[in-house]
Design a protein around this motif. Structure first.
Motif, PDB file in Angstrom:
ATOM      1  N   GLU A  11      39.607 -60.520  54.495  1.00  0.00           N
ATOM      2  CA  GLU A  11      40.000 -59.975  53.188  1.00  0.00           C
ATOM      3  C   GLU A  11      39.104 -60.472  52.057  1.00  0.00           C
ATOM      4  O   GLU A  11      38.999 -59.828  51.021  1.00  0.00           O
ATOM      5  N   CYS A 120      48.759 -56.478  54.127  1.00  0.00           N
ATOM      6  CA  CYS A 120      49.352 -55.848  52.940  1.00  0.00           C
ATOM      7  C   CYS A 120      50.611 -56.588  52.519  1.00  0.00           C
ATOM      8  O   CYS A 120      50.814 -56.902  51.345  1.00  0.00           O
ATOM      9  N   CYS A 211      58.298 -52.153  48.925  1.00  0.00           N
ATOM     10  CA  CYS A 211      57.097 -51.423  49.356  1.00  0.00           C
ATOM     11  C   CYS A 211      57.497 -49.956  49.397  1.00  0.00           C
ATOM     12  O   CYS A 211      58.430 -49.588  50.134  1.00  0.00           O
ATOM     13  N   SER A 236      52.122 -48.152  48.678  1.00  0.00           N
ATOM     14  CA  SER A 236      51.650 -48.331  50.048  1.00  0.00           C
ATOM     15  C   SER A 236      51.123 -46.994  50.559  1.00  0.00           C
ATOM     16  O   SER A 236      51.855 -46.016  50.595  1.00  0.00           O
ATOM     17  N   GLY A 246      49.315 -49.133  55.881  1.00  0.00           N
ATOM     18  CA  GLY A 246      48.418 -50.289  55.982  1.00  0.00           C
ATOM     19  C   GLY A 246      46.962 -49.941  55.761  1.00  0.00           C
ATOM     20  O   GLY A 246      46.082 -50.773  55.940  1.00  0.00           O
ATOM     21  N   PHE A 249      46.706 -50.622  49.899  1.00  0.00           N
ATOM     22  CA  PHE A 249      47.945 -51.199  49.358  1.00  0.00           C
ATOM     23  C   PHE A 249      47.629 -51.893  48.049  1.00  0.00           C
ATOM     24  O   PHE A 249      46.550 -52.454  47.884  1.00  0.00           O
ATOM     25  N   CYS A 251      47.792 -54.849  45.302  1.00  0.00           N
ATOM     26  CA  CYS A 251      47.994 -56.295  45.304  1.00  0.00           C
ATOM     27  C   CYS A 251      48.876 -56.642  44.111  1.00  0.00           C
ATOM     28  O   CYS A 251      49.385 -55.745  43.432  1.00  0.00           O
ATOM     29  N   LEU A 257      44.638 -49.589  44.768  1.00  0.00           N
ATOM     30  CA  LEU A 257      44.981 -50.047  46.125  1.00  0.00           C
ATOM     31  C   LEU A 257      43.738 -50.528  46.854  1.00  0.00           C
ATOM     32  O   LEU A 257      42.759 -49.787  46.983  1.00  0.00           O
ATOM     33  N   TRP A 260      41.097 -51.253  53.247  1.00  0.00           N
ATOM     34  CA  TRP A 260      40.479 -52.235  54.158  1.00  0.00           C
ATOM     35  C   TRP A 260      39.157 -51.713  54.708  1.00  0.00           C
ATOM     36  O   TRP A 260      39.105 -50.993  55.694  1.00  0.00           O
TER      37      TRP A 260
END
Ligand code: DLL
Length: 437
Positions: A11, A120, A211, A236, A246, A249, A251, A257, A260
């Protein structure tokens, strides 16, 4: 295992290392698709390319797009790159028409997915001390099991209630001391309503994290949910074709969002031309999963409209760039007298008006060659006096507010509380009557 205040080391990977990893993974996934999925081999051959042509991230533009129709046409396992015996689970995507889209997972896919959702949840403060009530469907929908295993992995106590039986859900929140919930925003609004009806004080529950996702919802709905449950509400985003939830998302900042980037290659394209767009330019999100073994999709057209928010490091320390909250779906866009309208814009306006309740419906009709929008809005009981002039005043207020935001005139029908359908999963707020005319 957590890595400091992060779930995984990746991350906060420096951007140059992240880039190196992404190139390696992109080449791996293209090779995998070419070698194991006849659909991609054929497409790439037709385009005169082989996996050798993909050397850098920018080379992704040479690859073919994959569409929802391609998934449907290859139903159920035509795009699977492994022997069926390697598959350990399937899910299906909710669609309104045609064949469903089947998505498949190997054991390693599931492991990656669990960790992505765990990232997440950890990012928004879910810890092993939490009681996590999962109020989404546990069926072929990815939201149920996707969150379930991730919350368990963190060590939280999961309450797998699924949807429905709303009064009981509230009782469980009280009895088990639920601190975190997961629901579609529309179901969360329904829970709020049932709590009001039953006189349950949701502000005094130990809830602190919500969420919400699987459908568009606006910042004004966020305000309503945060106020009603006295929690922090996070957006989400995900889709079955990319494992499920996932993918991206919010923070703690609640401003965009994180997506990844070690698992998904992100592009924004012009929905009409397919041309790549730059940072800040609104367009369709196109994703290439970089680690999927079972179904290595290339340049998947999500149909979701958003934009890249820039590559500055976030105050949370994560290096993965952000996308803006989903603005709408390309196929949900309504064009009225040349102006584009997304139902989520309508929601945003309505949820800012205190006289408007939590439920509405957008009806689209055609009058000659012109499309028309009628918004059916439930009023808040306590606002409506029964006086005709109050009724007109509220109606005019709503119309003016919508016109100001959308730049078009829409009709407004005020209806009594309880008139419109309630939803436990994804809401269907648009009724398109044009097709029937
Ligand atoms: O909805 C996965 C999911 C489950 C996401 C639980 C978040 C929470 P599908 O059923 O395949 O998968 O639907 C995916 O839903 O392409 C978007 O159009 C929409 N969508 C999902 N999340 C959001 C969001 C799951 N946060 C489709 N905002 C996507 C707006 C969303 N739209």
């Amino acid at each position: 295992m957590p890595f400091g205040s992060y779930w995984q080391r990746e991350e906060i990977m420096p951007l140059n290392q992240l880039e190196e990893l992404r190139v390696k993974r992109l080449r791996w996934v293209v090779r995998r698709a070419y070698d194991n999925v006849p659909f991609y081999r054929k497409k790439m051959r037709e385009m005169g390319i082989t996996p050798h042509d993909i050397r850098r991230i920018d080379d992704v533009v040479k690859l073919p797009f994959t569409t929802k129709d391609d998934l449907r046409a290859n139903y159920p396992f035509g795009l699977v790159a492994v022997d069926k015996s390697e598959l350990v689970r399937i899910h299906m995507s909710s669609g309104t028409s045609g064949k469903p889209k089947v998505v498949a997972y190997t054991e390693r896919d599931l492991e990656n997915w669990i960790n992505m959702v765990a990232r997440c949840l950890y990012m928004i403060g879910v810890r092993k001390e939490d009681v996590f009530q999962n109020l989404v469907s546990y069926t072929l929908f990815t939201g149920g099991l996707g969150f379930h295993y991730a919350a368990e992995r963190i060590g939280a106590m999961v309450v797998p209630t699924g949807t429905g039986n709303t009064e009981k859900q509230l009782q469980y929140m009280v009895d088990f001391g639920t601190t975190a919930i997961h629901a579609t925003p529309s179901y969360a609004l329904r829970i709020k309503e049932v709590a009001e009806e039953k006189g349950i004080d949701t502000q005094n529950l130990p809830l602190r994290i919500g969420c919400f996702g699987a459908e568009p919802w606006s910042d004004n709905t966020r305000k309503r949910l945060e106020e009603a449950f006295d929690l922090k509400a996070f957006d989400s985003y995900g889709l079955s074709e990319m494992n499920g939830p996932g993918v991206a998302f919010e923070c703690e900042e609640q401003n965009g969002l994180h997506i990844w980037h070690d698992h998904y290659l992100v592009e924004i394209v012009d929905p009409e031309t397919g041309e790549q767009l730059g940072e800040g330019e609104k367009g369709e999100l196109v994703l290439t999963p970089l680690t999927k073994e079972a179904m290595p999709l290339l340049r998947y057209r999500t149909g979701d409209i958003t934009y890249l928010m820039g590559f500055d490091r976030c105050s949370c320390g994560r290096t993965h760039p952000k996308i803006h909250r989903i603005i709408g779906r390309a196929d949900d866009m309504i064009v009225v007298r040349g102006i584009n309208v997304y139902p989520s814009q309508i929601e945003h306006v309505l949820m800012n008006l205190p006289e408007v309740g939590d439920h509405f419906q957008v009806v689209i009709t055609r009058n000659g060659s012109l499309d028309e929008i009628t918004v059916r809005v439930e009023m808040r009981d306590e606002i409506f006096t029964g006086e005709l002039r109050d009724f007109s005043r509220i109606r005019n207020n709503v119309m003016r507010a919508l016109q100001k935001e959308l730049n078009i005139r829409v009709n407004v029908d005020l209806v009594e509380k309880g008139t419109l359908e309630r939803f436990e999963g994804k809401a269907k707020r648009v009724l398109d009557l044009r097709k029937e005319l």
